[in-house]
Design a protein around this motif. Structure first.
Motif, PDB file in Angstrom:
ATOM      1  N   ILE A   1      -2.482  25.291  28.850  1.00 29.57           N
ATOM      2  CA  ILE A   1      -1.085  25.154  28.441  1.00 29.57           C
ATOM      3  C   ILE A   1      -0.154  25.615  29.562  1.00 29.57           C
ATOM      4  CG2 ILE A   1       0.671  26.111  26.883  1.00 29.57           C
ATOM      5  CD1 ILE A   1      -1.511  26.099  24.685  1.00 29.57           C
ATOM      6  N   ALA A   2      -0.481  26.751  30.183  1.00 32.44           N
ATOM      7  CA  ALA A   2       0.355  27.260  31.270  1.00 32.44           C
ATOM      8  C   ALA A   2       0.349  26.304  32.462  1.00 32.44           C
ATOM      9  CB  ALA A   2      -0.131  28.648  31.691  1.00 32.44           C
ATOM     10  N   ASP A   3      -0.815  25.747  32.774  1.00 31.21           N
ATOM     11  CA  ASP A   3      -0.902  24.764  33.850  1.00 31.21           C
ATOM     12  C   ASP A   3       0.011  23.568  33.588  1.00 31.21           C
ATOM     13  OD1 ASP A   3      -2.433  25.268  36.142  1.00 31.21           O
ATOM     14  OD2 ASP A   3      -4.315  25.014  35.059  1.00 31.21           O
ATOM     15  N   GLU A   4      -0.036  23.068  32.369  1.00 31.84           N
ATOM     16  CA  GLU A   4       0.795  21.908  32.021  1.00 31.84           C
ATOM     17  C   GLU A   4       2.275  22.256  32.084  1.00 31.84           C
ATOM     18  OE1 GLU A   4      -0.165  19.545  28.649  1.00 31.84           O
ATOM     19  OE2 GLU A   4      -2.329  19.791  28.899  1.00 31.84           O
ATOM     20  N   ALA A   5       2.609  23.464  31.683  1.00 35.09           N
ATOM     21  CA  ALA A   5       4.009  23.896  31.748  1.00 35.09           C
ATOM     22  C   ALA A   5       4.481  23.979  33.198  1.00 35.09           C
ATOM     23  CB  ALA A   5       4.172  25.243  31.050  1.00 35.09           C
ATOM     24  N   PHE A   6       3.592  24.421  34.089  1.00 34.58           N
ATOM     25  CA  PHE A   6       3.959  24.481  35.503  1.00 34.58           C
ATOM     26  C   PHE A   6       4.215  23.077  36.055  1.00 34.58           C
ATOM     27  CE2 PHE A   6       2.653  24.443  40.029  1.00 34.58           C
ATOM     28  CZ  PHE A   6       3.649  25.268  40.528  1.00 34.58           C
ATOM     29  N   SER A   7       3.357  22.133  35.713  1.00 33.78           N
ATOM     30  CA  SER A   7       3.569  20.749  36.175  1.00 33.78           C
ATOM     31  C   SER A   7       4.924  20.230  35.719  1.00 33.78           C
ATOM     32  CB  SER A   7       2.456  19.843  35.635  1.00 33.78           C
ATOM     33  OG  SER A   7       1.208  20.199  36.177  1.00 33.78           O
ATOM     34  N   TYR A   8       5.281  20.580  34.487  1.00 30.26           N
ATOM     35  CA  TYR A   8       6.573  20.147  33.941  1.00 30.26           C
ATOM     36  C   TYR A   8       7.742  20.795  34.685  1.00 30.26           C
ATOM     37  CZ  TYR A   8      10.610  20.720  30.851  1.00 30.26           C
ATOM     38  OH  TYR A   8      11.876  20.790  30.346  1.00 30.26           O
ATOM     39  N   ILE A   9       7.623  22.097  34.951  1.00 30.60           N
ATOM     40  CA  ILE A   9       8.767  22.823  35.503  1.00 30.60           C
ATOM     41  C   ILE A   9       9.070  22.396  36.936  1.00 30.60           C
ATOM     42  CG2 ILE A   9       7.703  24.867  36.582  1.00 30.60           C
ATOM     43  CD1 ILE A   9      10.716  24.813  34.147  1.00 30.60           C
ATOM     44  N   LEU A  10       8.095  21.843  37.629  1.00 31.21           N
ATOM     45  CA  LEU A  10       8.353  21.376  38.997  1.00 31.21           C
ATOM     46  C   LEU A  10       9.445  20.312  39.029  1.00 31.21           C
ATOM     47  CD1 LEU A  10       4.733  21.146  40.474  1.00 31.21           C
ATOM     48  CD2 LEU A  10       6.459  22.927  40.873  1.00 31.21           C
ATOM     49  N   GLY A  11       9.577  19.564  37.965  1.00 34.26           N
ATOM     50  CA  GLY A  11      10.623  18.548  37.889  1.00 34.26           C
ATOM     51  C   GLY A  11      11.983  19.087  37.510  1.00 34.26           C
ATOM     52  N   GLU A  12      12.050  20.375  37.185  1.00 36.10           N
ATOM     53  CA  GLU A  12      13.315  20.984  36.749  1.00 36.10           C
ATOM     54  C   GLU A  12      13.911  21.935  37.779  1.00 36.10           C
ATOM     55  OE1 GLU A  12      14.691  20.020  33.922  1.00 36.10           O
ATOM     56  OE2 GLU A  12      12.963  18.728  33.489  1.00 36.10           O
ATOM     57  N   ILE A  13      13.151  22.299  38.798  1.00 37.52           N
ATOM     58  CA  ILE A  13      13.627  23.259  39.794  1.00 37.52           C
ATOM     59  C   ILE A  13      14.421  22.527  40.872  1.00 37.52           C
ATOM     60  CG2 ILE A  13      12.943  24.961  41.529  1.00 37.52           C
ATOM     61  CD1 ILE A  13      10.404  25.453  39.880  1.00 37.52           C
ATOM     62  N   ARG A  14      15.664  22.932  41.008  1.00 44.51           N
ATOM     63  CA  ARG A  14      16.539  22.313  42.009  1.00 44.51           C
ATOM     64  C   ARG A  14      17.710  23.251  42.277  1.00 44.51           C
ATOM     65  NH1 ARG A  14      17.501  19.704  37.146  1.00 44.51           N
ATOM     66  NH2 ARG A  14      15.872  18.197  37.622  1.00 44.51           N
ATOM     67  N   PRO A  15      18.420  23.067  43.378  1.00 40.76           N
ATOM     68  CA  PRO A  15      19.597  23.898  43.644  1.00 40.76           C
ATOM     69  C   PRO A  15      20.591  23.819  42.494  1.00 40.76           C
ATOM     70  CG  PRO A  15      19.002  22.685  45.615  1.00 40.76           C
ATOM     71  CD  PRO A  15      18.143  22.139  44.509  1.00 40.76           C
ATOM     72  N   GLY A  16      21.154  24.978  42.130  1.00 39.73           N
ATOM     73  CA  GLY A  16      22.146  25.033  41.064  1.00 39.73           C
ATOM     74  C   GLY A  16      21.587  25.404  39.707  1.00 39.73           C
ATOM     75  N   VAL A  17      20.267  25.372  39.547  1.00 39.46           N
ATOM     76  CA  VAL A  17      19.646  25.797  38.297  1.00 39.46           C
ATOM     77  C   VAL A  17      19.390  27.303  38.371  1.00 39.46           C
ATOM     78  CG1 VAL A  17      17.646  25.526  36.773  1.00 39.46           C
ATOM     79  CG2 VAL A  17      18.566  23.547  37.972  1.00 39.46           C
ATOM     80  N   SER A  18      19.610  28.020  37.291  1.00 38.43           N
ATOM     81  CA  SER A  18      19.451  29.471  37.323  1.00 38.43           C
ATOM     82  C   SER A  18      18.015  29.891  37.037  1.00 38.43           C
ATOM     83  CB  SER A  18      20.380  30.138  36.298  1.00 38.43           C
ATOM     84  OG  SER A  18      19.905  29.941  34.981  1.00 38.43           O
ATOM     85  N   GLU A  19      17.700  31.116  37.448  1.00 41.27           N
ATOM     86  CA  GLU A  19      16.384  31.685  37.151  1.00 41.27           C
ATOM     87  C   GLU A  19      16.144  31.732  35.646  1.00 41.27           C
ATOM     88  OE1 GLU A  19      16.399  34.775  40.982  1.00 41.27           O
ATOM     89  OE2 GLU A  19      16.756  35.511  38.926  1.00 41.27           O
ATOM     90  N   LYS A  20      17.172  32.114  34.896  1.00 39.54           N
ATOM     91  CA  LYS A  20      17.027  32.192  33.439  1.00 39.54           C
ATOM     92  C   LYS A  20      16.709  30.826  32.837  1.00 39.54           C
ATOM     93  CE  LYS A  20      19.621  36.281  31.935  1.00 39.54           C
ATOM     94  NZ  LYS A  20      20.769  36.746  31.109  1.00 39.54           N
ATOM     95  N   GLU A  21      17.332  29.792  33.351  1.00 36.83           N
ATOM     96  CA  GLU A  21      17.060  28.449  32.842  1.00 36.83           C
ATOM     97  C   GLU A  21      15.610  28.059  33.086  1.00 36.83           C
ATOM     98  OE1 GLU A  21      20.380  25.334  33.322  1.00 36.83           O
ATOM     99  OE2 GLU A  21      20.881  26.863  34.832  1.00 36.83           O
ATOM    100  N   ILE A  22      15.122  28.332  34.285  1.00 31.65           N
ATOM    101  CA  ILE A  22      13.731  28.000  34.613  1.00 31.65           C
ATOM    102  C   ILE A  22      12.782  28.765  33.696  1.00 31.65           C
ATOM    103  CG2 ILE A  22      11.943  28.157  36.391  1.00 31.65           C
ATOM    104  CD1 ILE A  22      14.038  25.941  36.807  1.00 31.65           C
ATOM    105  N   ALA A  23      13.037  30.052  33.503  1.00 36.30           N
ATOM    106  CA  ALA A  23      12.174  30.859  32.633  1.00 36.30           C
ATOM    107  C   ALA A  23      12.188  30.318  31.210  1.00 36.30           C
ATOM    108  CB  ALA A  23      12.624  32.320  32.657  1.00 36.30           C
TER     109      ALA A  23
END
Length: 363
Positions: free
Chosen positions: A152-174
């Motif tokens: 599950i954690a692995d799949e979540a990491f694959s997903y989050i790679l598409g959400e990390i970009r300049p302007g997104v906050s640490e809290k949002e990523i978490a």
């Protein structure tokens, strides 16, 4: 109770009873929540377990007595009331030496036990670590649950790679990581998610903030989830936009150290030896003082449990133990890198439960 569950719990209790005998403990009160769950697979907010030389008792109140009855005949289920308490029951047992989990039991409980056992002159023995020793080596049912939590954690990491970009906050990523793990079947988090970017990545356990991710940042994410009571744990550091020569060099040292530790771990290796496999590489590269935590720790019902891998650990790793492998380098006010896998100690090498890419990812 089905036969498989009965067999599994019987084996776990037998391990405890053998350790009790070695310490001349004729009765042991199990207080720690994770230990009670391990020995009963019974999840309730109010119950106690007493293991004696020849009997297993589970004590609970009216609210849970019917559910607890499913543990018969392995457990004798005892109903406690305001008039007939745990202390009354233990006094009737008259143990010569009562084992207590000193790190979990309260002073109030100790005082009441002293009072109720005063007449039979019972002694008390520190029983910390007895159940935990058995918990270090996982059975197949436990391993299957941890594998699922890691997936599950692995799949979540694959997903989050598409959400990390300049302007997104640490809290949002978490938050997005946590929500994704829940969506994939996690019942909870192993621990509060760590997400640290830029200069904040030099803090190994930084809490997510409103800090916005910028081009050139390293972003370190340390996270895990709970699946049917069992935890996962992984860390990845990724880059956004570009990296400096120094960032890439440090990342490469951590990756080399992490892979060396993965290759070194097998049955018979001590936690100290596992730690040295990574630490020596980091020290040789000139970053020894910037790797200030242990290489790893056990994972199971708790996110931090035995065994440990650090410069002082003499624990010997054995087949079907779980150990994290998480070296890091943290340069104050600049950046940090950590790479962490969760692994099973196999017959002659580790079985890595984390499949996510470890080579530097630049988003």
């Amino acid at each position: 109770m089905n036969s498989q569950k009965h067999w599994t719990l019987s084996r776990r209790i037998d391990k405890v009873r053998k350790e009790m005998a070695k310490r001349n403990i004729d009765a042991m009160l199990i207080s720690k929540t994770e230990n009670k769950n391990y020995l009963s697979m019974f999840y309730s907010s109010s119950f106690d377990i007493l293991i004696t030389e020849d009997r297993n008792y589970l004590l609970t109140d009216f609210r849970y007595i019917e559910a607890a009855s499913e543990l018969k005949p392995l457990y004798d289920v005892v109903q406690v009331t305001p008039e007939y308490t745990l202390y009354d029951f233990i006094a009737e047992e008259e143990p010569l030496c009562l084992g207590l989990e000193f790190s979990s039991v309260t002073m109030n409980v100790c005082k009441r036990l002293e009072e109720c056992l005063e007449e039979c002159e019972s002694t008390f023995e520190d029983a910390d670590g007895i159940v935990e020793k058995g918990r270090m080596v996982k059975d197949e049912e436990e391993l299957d649950k941890i594998r699922q939590a890691a997936r599950i954690a692995d799949e979540a990491f694959s997903y989050i790679l598409g959400e990390i970009r300049p302007g997104v906050s640490e809290k949002e990523i978490a938050w997005l990581l946590e929500r994704r793990m829940r969506d994939l079947g996690a019942s909870g988090l192993s621990f509060d998610t760590i997400c640290a970017s830029g200069v904040r990545s030099s803090m190994p356990h930084a809490h997510p903030t409103e800090e916005l991710i910028q081009n050139g940042d390293f972003v370190t994410m340390d996270f895990g989830c709970v699946y049917e009571g069992y935890c996962s744990d992984m860390t990845r550091t990724v880059a956004v936009g570009r990296v400096s020569d120094e960032q890439r060099a440090v990342y490469d040292v951590v990756l080399k150290a992490q892979r060396a530790a993965c290759e070194a771990i097998r049955p018979g290796v001590t936690g100290q030896q596992a730690d040295a496999a990574a630490r020596d590489i980091i020290a040789a590269a000139g970053y020894g003082r910037y790797f200030g935590h242990a290489l790893g720790h056990g994972v199971g019902l708790e996110i931090h449990e035995a065994p440990t891998a650090n410069p002082r650990s003499i624990e010997v790793l054995d087949k079907n133990m779980l150990i994290t492998i998480e070296p890091g380098i943290y340069l104050p006010k600049k950046f940090g890198v950590r790479i962490e896998d969760l692994s099973i100690v196999g017959d002659s090498a580790i079985i890595n439960l984390v499949t996510s890419e470890k080579e530097l990812i630049i988003l």
